[in-house]
Design a protein around this motif. Structure first.
Motif, PDB file in Angstrom:
ATOM      1  N   ASP A  71       0.670  -1.518   0.031  1.00 36.72           N
ATOM      2  CA  ASP A  71      -0.364   0.430  -0.622  1.00 36.72           C
ATOM      3  C   ASP A  71       0.661   1.354  -0.234  1.00 36.72           C
ATOM      4  N   ALA A  72       1.870   1.366   0.875  1.00 37.87           N
ATOM      5  CA  ALA A  72       2.957   2.692   0.955  1.00 37.87           C
ATOM      6  C   ALA A  72       3.670   2.858  -1.049  1.00 37.87           C
ATOM      7  N   ARG A  95       2.228   1.917  -3.310  1.00 33.44           N
ATOM      8  CA  ARG A  95       1.025   2.606  -4.421  1.00 33.44           C
ATOM      9  C   ARG A  95       0.614   3.706  -4.038  1.00 33.44           C
ATOM     10  N   SER A  96       0.736   4.311  -3.204  1.00 31.19           N
ATOM     11  CA  SER A  96       0.512   5.789  -2.964  1.00 31.19           C
ATOM     12  C   SER A  96       1.469   6.416  -3.477  1.00 31.19           C
ATOM     13  N   GLU A  97       2.591   6.023  -4.103  1.00 26.78           N
ATOM     14  CA  GLU A  97       3.419   7.228  -4.667  1.00 26.78           C
ATOM     15  C   GLU A  97       3.130   6.806  -6.447  1.00 26.78           C
TER      16      GLU A  97
END
Length: 77
Positions: free
Chosen positions: A72-73, A75-77
């Motif tokens: 998730d971390a 993907r957020s970038e």
């Protein structure tokens, strides 16, 4: 690992601060009321308080970061 790095940086900062405080005892003497300028209990209490605050400042964000899923971390970038 992050907490240990923060602790080492805090130790370096406290050591530099204590050295500076001891070097400036003439100035400190005029600012302190009822305490000797080289009172070891005062220096130890201040150093311990700063070390505990720095440990908390590095530990709490580490706990928060451990709860984030790495996918998730990324993907957020």
């Amino acid at each position: 690992m992050f907490v240990a790095h923060g602790f080492v940086l805090a130790l370096i900062g406290v050591a530099c601060g204590l050295a500076g405080a001891v070097a400036l005892t003439r100035v400190l003497t005029s600012l302190l009321f009822g305490v000797n300028s080289l009172d070891p209990l005062t220096y130890a209490a201040a150093a311990l308080g700063l070390l505990l605050a720095s440990i908390a400042a590095s530990y709490l964000p580490t706990l928060r970061a451990m709860g984030v899923d790495p996918i998730d971390a990324l993907r957020s970038e």
